[in-house]
Scaffold this active site. Structure first.
Site, PDB file in Angstrom:
ATOM      1  N   HIS A  66     -21.351  44.144  -7.651  1.00  0.00           N
ATOM      2  CA  HIS A  66     -22.486  44.534  -6.876  1.00  0.00           C
ATOM      3  C   HIS A  66     -23.252  43.196  -6.557  1.00  0.00           C
ATOM      4  O   HIS A  66     -23.541  42.922  -5.193  1.00  0.00           O
ATOM      5  CB  HIS A  66     -23.257  45.171  -8.069  1.00  0.00           C
ATOM      6  CG  HIS A  66     -24.743  45.574  -7.348  1.00  0.00           C
ATOM      7  ND1 HIS A  66     -25.958  44.658  -7.333  1.00  0.00           N
ATOM      8  CD2 HIS A  66     -24.901  46.713  -6.528  1.00  0.00           C
ATOM      9  CE1 HIS A  66     -27.043  45.591  -6.892  1.00  0.00           C
ATOM     10  NE2 HIS A  66     -26.371  46.806  -6.102  1.00  0.00           N
ATOM     11  N   GLY A 118     -10.037  50.240   2.498  1.00  0.00           N
ATOM     12  CA  GLY A 118     -11.077  49.642   1.645  1.00  0.00           C
ATOM     13  C   GLY A 118     -10.172  49.098   0.533  1.00  0.00           C
ATOM     14  O   GLY A 118      -9.845  49.691  -0.427  1.00  0.00           O
ATOM     15  N   ARG A 173       0.814  -1.137   0.079  1.00  0.00           N
ATOM     16  CA  ARG A 173      -0.028  -0.013  -0.034  1.00  0.00           C
ATOM     17  C   ARG A 173       0.860   1.275   0.077  1.00  0.00           C
ATOM     18  O   ARG A 173       1.932   1.431   0.460  1.00  0.00           O
ATOM     19  CB  ARG A 173      -0.891  -0.029   1.215  1.00  0.00           C
ATOM     20  CG  ARG A 173      -1.952  -0.998   1.474  1.00  0.00           C
ATOM     21  CD  ARG A 173      -2.453  -0.846   2.930  1.00  0.00           C
ATOM     22  NE  ARG A 173      -2.590  -2.168   3.522  1.00  0.00           N
ATOM     23  CZ  ARG A 173      -4.040  -2.535   3.389  1.00  0.00           C
ATOM     24  NH1 ARG A 173      -4.898  -1.748   2.924  1.00  0.00           N
ATOM     25  NH2 ARG A 173      -4.306  -3.743   3.804  1.00  0.00           N
ATOM     26  N   ASN A 202     -11.079  46.790  -1.510  1.00  0.00           N
ATOM     27  CA  ASN A 202     -11.705  46.535  -2.798  1.00  0.00           C
ATOM     28  C   ASN A 202     -11.104  47.602  -3.861  1.00  0.00           C
ATOM     29  O   ASN A 202     -10.770  47.292  -4.872  1.00  0.00           O
ATOM     30  CB  ASN A 202     -13.192  46.400  -2.487  1.00  0.00           C
ATOM     31  CG  ASN A 202     -13.684  45.481  -1.732  1.00  0.00           C
ATOM     32  OD1 ASN A 202     -13.007  44.346  -1.419  1.00  0.00           O
ATOM     33  ND2 ASN A 202     -14.956  45.690  -1.102  1.00  0.00           N
ATOM     34  N   ASP A 203     -11.565  48.810  -3.439  1.00  0.00           N
ATOM     35  CA  ASP A 203     -11.317  49.960  -4.414  1.00  0.00           C
ATOM     36  C   ASP A 203      -9.709  49.981  -4.542  1.00  0.00           C
ATOM     37  O   ASP A 203      -8.976  50.450  -5.515  1.00  0.00           O
ATOM     38  CB  ASP A 203     -11.899  51.330  -3.921  1.00  0.00           C
ATOM     39  CG  ASP A 203     -13.001  51.396  -4.452  1.00  0.00           C
ATOM     40  OD1 ASP A 203     -13.314  51.483  -5.840  1.00  0.00           O
ATOM     41  OD2 ASP A 203     -14.203  51.577  -3.830  1.00  0.00           O
ATOM     42  N   CYS A 214     -11.739  47.094   5.803  1.00  0.00           N
ATOM     43  CA  CYS A 214     -13.026  46.755   5.788  1.00  0.00           C
ATOM     44  C   CYS A 214     -13.278  46.321   4.247  1.00  0.00           C
ATOM     45  O   CYS A 214     -14.491  45.795   3.934  1.00  0.00           O
ATOM     46  CB  CYS A 214     -13.701  48.010   6.201  1.00  0.00           C
ATOM     47  SG  CYS A 214     -13.863  49.379   5.072  1.00  0.00           S
TER      48      CYS A 214
HETATM   49  C1  PEP Z   1     -13.687  49.013  -0.475  1.00  0.00           C
HETATM   50  O1  PEP Z   1     -13.274  49.667  -1.524  1.00  0.00           O
HETATM   51  O2  PEP Z   1     -12.737  48.145  -0.245  1.00  0.00           O
HETATM   52  C2  PEP Z   1     -14.800  49.146   0.114  1.00  0.00           C
HETATM   53  C3  PEP Z   1     -14.866  48.531   1.092  1.00  0.00           C
HETATM   54  O3  PEP Z   1     -15.780  49.788  -0.316  1.00  0.00           O
HETATM   55  P1  PEP Z   1     -16.866  49.415  -1.333  1.00  0.00           P
HETATM   56  O4  PEP Z   1     -16.877  47.778  -1.551  1.00  0.00           O
HETATM   57  O5  PEP Z   1     -18.258  49.790  -1.116  1.00  0.00           O
HETATM   58  O6  PEP Z   1     -16.272  50.309  -2.671  1.00  0.00           O
HETATM   59 MG    MG Z   2     -14.577  51.385  -1.651  1.00  0.00          MG
END
Ligand code: PEP
Ligand code: MG
Length: 859
Positions: free
Chosen positions: A434, A745, A86, A747-748, A810
């Protein structure tokens, strides 16, 4: 010759080839998990058949053509023993080549065994060996044996003949020669490209080693009660204690598991006969062995066993395979039973796997008719009839029919439909588009970027890559955890926020040293944040509060107002609504911090995009549709994500922030009157220059002073800035002195650092990841090199100026375990993520803190 000094020695103290005894030099790192486990069983005095372990080095040599001393290995076994080989990879979950049973069977052994155990039993052993050998060692096509339908002696003759016809050789008769061929083929299989890819997919290093164990066969066939089976002490799906598994008389290996109704249950069972009834002593022994293994190996083990003439033998023990929810329960029970410490239980659960506990999911093992795979943007699974518009989704919900909203992409107008749907599927988008953000906030399974399918939303036809069409009312299942779009309705497993989960999270929180908040925009989100024990709201995106039908129209009226007076009139009507929103949030959060971000999105996002929407707005405003069209046209921007949004609105249309600040402060006083005192946090989005902060701050301070004077009541509040442009990171030192906190933030910030649209990246992200341009989707796992460097600079510069400043992240990365490791190392005070990701974040953060305490943190 390489290792000439070692090849001849299958002895106790030679790690290269070693007999597994209590003292033998066997480790998981040199001989693999299976070999190590067998040694532990030997140390527990379990009835384990004689076993020799070949180290990773020995197997590598075999793959290169250097055979160990086979006669010496065979010398460790009786001449009459049959053997099995094995695989033993370092982590048993990394798999390995198939086991080969009954090595040593040949015509002579067949004749002898026919005399002792009967011809049919002997033929079964031989036949099995020839079959496995032919397919896995001689690499014959399995259909060579299509015509062999008989068992017993007739089947054996047929299969030997088929082997000879195909290879032009008689089946090898010498046990040494058989063993050499088996070892060589297993060693080479591990080195092959397919095996490398497979183990890479399982997270193993490509160069991971393989050990082999050669064990004396206990046949499982013959006189008296003989057979084989597999036993677990828990249900692998729920983790609840339960003797689980099957036993099959006159069988070998794992035959019992595939034997259907002819296999016995182990414990007495209403559904059919059991081993406990057939052989009570053997069953009692087996159960005792399994319980001892659990205790001493400190793990829930799956036991592979054989009963030979009524006697139990333990062939193997592996970690019981388990679903994520079983993983949690097993870890918690082991700690509650005093077998492992609580911190170890926390370390044993994969934080990512909690996602699957918090949502319904497709039952592991259920059949899946996969149509395509998109980006799993919000985990969990749901089945429903497809609809193509928000209105249809609402109608469907009103009829009590679960539906899946299918859109090319979603916009604020679809939010009502998303609330009404059980899942969302979009053609476009990425992790932070979104649909993804709203889906995660609602705990709604969501797949975005499913561009493998053709979306004809006007014609209401969804076409799968294989050409199948799906229309309104057809049933699909969205598995937002894997990103798979499935036809029909596979079997589901409910969410499991049970006592084990709560206990594990309590233990995790005791160890954690970075705060976890939730991104929550609505009372439902806030309730979820509390349910998952977030330490406050780290981001309330206020624009999401205006997506409800009544408010959307009012918002549009505000946007369309031609004069400051006209705008003020609408804002006056919006004020009590916002105040109410915030009061509710403050009440639900009961004095925990709530960080409210002022209005952020480009205004045009609130404009109607469809003919119907424009007509509705024209009616509400008592304007001709052409006026509405013109205004929509006039407000459109070439690049709205970089246009008039965030603080730029606050500077150019300051009345909106004035209204929001007033609503926040009035709500603060209202909520503090009845409950715990509230210290609101007000956050300014999309800042890139110090002057923006000065301008907005002075107006907000003025509103605060006005509210305090009107209400004759003092209150505190904290003002902060959202750092989401590269410039804000670079100039954090001059922004910091104006604020109490900075929230990054990501994301942006990711979007702007890469110059990569977060809403369009889904189209090519998988190609980019597949080709290794990006190691991961940077909207999902923080890019610690590029975006990370900006974060480091921001932290360093802000803290250099204001050492006590609160710093947080965030963006959606706040819920991703790998990204949390970076945030903790960079010195952030907390991260904030969608409510449904809060438990994952809490567990991941706790594991980092524990690893740090243990001194092996990856920092
Ligand atoms: C970001 O940009 O990280 C954020 C938390 O804001 P949103 O996603 O609403 O643009
Ligand atoms: Mg943002």
């Amino acid at each position: 010759m390489l290792r000439a000094n070692r090849c001849g020695a299958a002895v106790q103290n030679d790690p290269y080839i070693t007999l597994i005894t209590a003292e033998a030099p066997v480790t998981a790192e040199t001989h693999g998990g299976r070999a190590k486990c067998l040694q532990r069983l030997v140390r527990l005095d379990m009835p384990v058949p004689q076993t020799v372990a070949l180290s990773f080095a020995a197997v590598q040599d075999i793959a290169r053509g250097q055979m160990p001393d086979i006669p010496r290995i065979l010398g460790k076994f009786a001449a009459t023993d049959l053997l099995c080989v094995r695989p033993s990879s370092e982590d048993p979950d990394w798999g390995g080549p198939n086991a080969v049973l009954n090595i040593g069977m040949n015509d002579a052994r067949y004749d002898e065994l026919s005399g002792t155990m009967g011809q049919d039993a002997a033929a079964a052993l031989y036949l099995r060996f020839v079959q496995i050998y032919a397919i896995h060692v001689a690499r014959l096509d399995p259909d060579v044996f299509d015509d062999v339908s008989d068992d017993g002696p007739a089947g054996l003759s047929a299969i030997l003949r088929a082997y000879e016809d195909e290879t032009d050789e008689v089946f090898p008769q010498d046990p040494g020669e058989q063993l050499v061929a088996v070892l060589r083929s297993m060693a080479r299989a591990w080195d092959g490209t397919t095996a490398r890819l497979l183990r890479k997919a399982k997270g193993a290093p490509e160069e991971a080693g393989l050990g082999l164990v050669i064990q004396r066969m206990i046949p499982g066939v013959g006189q008296g009660e003989c057979g084989s089976g597999v036993l677990q002490l828990v249900d692998p799906v729920t983790g609840l204690p339960q003797v689980n598994g099957r036993y099959l008389s006159q069988s070998q290996g794992r035959d019992a598991l595939g034997a259907g109704a002819s296999a016995l249950f182990l414990e007495k069972d209403e559904r059919g006969p059991s081993l406990e009834e057939l052989a009570p002593d053997a069953f009692a022994d087996l159960k005792a062995h399994a319980a001892l293994m659990r205790e001493k190996l400190r793990e829930e083990m799956q036991v592979e066993f054989v009963i030979q003439n009524g006697e139990v033998r333990i062939l193997d023990g592996v970690r019981t395979p388990r679903s994520p929810r079983a993983g949690v329960r097993i870890a918690v029970r082991l700690a509650e039973d005093g077998i492992i410490p609580q911190q170890e239980a926390v370390m044993r659960v994969d934080a990512h796997s909690l996602n699957e506990l918090m949502h319904r999911q497709v039952r592991p093992g259920a059949a899946r008719d996969v149509l395509t795979t998109g980006i799993g943007a919000s985990p969990g699974a749901a089945t429903g009839r497809i609809v193509f518009t928000a209105a249809e989704a609402q109608a469907s919900a009103a009829r009590g029919e679960p539906c899946i909203l299918v859109r090319r992409e979603t916009s604020p107008e679809d939010v009502r439909g998303m609330h009404a749907a059980v899942a969302v599927l979009t053609e476009k988008g990425g992790m932070t588009s979104h649909a993804a953000v709203i889906g995660r906030g609602l705990g709604l399974p969501c797949i975005v970027g499913a561009s493998g399918m053709r979306f004809q939303t006007r014609k209401k036809i969804l076409t799968a890559p294989d050409g199948r069409d799906f229309r309104t009312g057809d049933i699909l299942t969205i598995d937002g955890s894997s990103g798979q779009v499935l036809a029909g309705e596979p079997e589901m497993l409910e969410a499991a926020l049970d006592d084990s989960f709560q206990t594990l999270m309590r233990w995790a929180d005791a160890a954690r040293d970075i705060g976890i908040r939730a991104n929550a925009d609505t009372p439902e989100d806030a309730e979820a944040a509390r349910k998952f024990d977030a330490q406050g709201i780290g981001l309330c995106r206020t624009e999401h509060m205006f997506f409800e039908p009544g408010r959307l129209t009012m918002m549009r009226e505000m946007i369309f107002a031609q004069t400051p007076q006209g705008r003020a009139a609408v804002l006056e009507r919006l004020l009590p609504m916002q105040r109410d929103d915030f009061t509710q949030l403050f009440r639900i959060m009961q004095g925990q911090p709530v960080c409210i971000r002022l209005f952020d999105p480009p205004l045009h996002e609130f404009l109607p995009t469809t003919r119907t929407g424009q007509r509705e707005l024209a009616e509400a405003l008592d304007l001709p549709v052409s006026d509405v069209e013109r205004r929509v046209e006039a407000m459109s921007e070439y690049n709205p994500m970089l246009g008039l949004r965030g603080v730029r609105l606050g500077v150019t249309v300051p009345e909106i922030y004035d209204m929001q600040a007033r609503a926040i402060f009035e709500a603060t006083l209202d909520a503090s009157e009845e409950g715990a005192p509230v210290v609101p946090e007000v956050m300014i989005p999309l800042v890139s220059a110090k002057r923006e902060v000065e301008l907005v701050k002075s107006r907000i301070d003025a509103v605060a002073a006005a509210v305090a004077a009107e209400r004759r009541c003092e209150f505190d509040y904290r003002l902060g800035v959202m750092v989401e442009t590269p410039r804000a990171c670079l100039r954090a030192d001059e922004i910091a002195p104006h604020v109490s906190f900075l929230s990054f933030g990501t994301n942006d910030l990711t979007q702007m650092t890469y110059g990569l649209s977060r809403d369009d990246a889904g189209r090519f992200m998988s190609a980019y990841v597949q080709k290794g341009v990006f190691p991961e989707d940077p909207f999902h796992v923080l890019d610690t090199e590029g975006v990370g460097e900006l974060l480091w600079l921001g932290v360093e510069r802000a803290r250099g100026e204001c050492p006590g400043l609160t710093l947080s992240v965030c963006g959606e990365h706040g819920g991703n375990p790998e990204s949390i490791a970076f945030c903790r190392a960079a010195g952030f005070d907390y991260v904030s993520c969608s409510p449904y990701r809060v438990p994952v974040a809490r567990l991941a953060a706790a594991q980092l803190a524990i690893a740090h305490q243990l001194g092996d943190a990856d920092e």
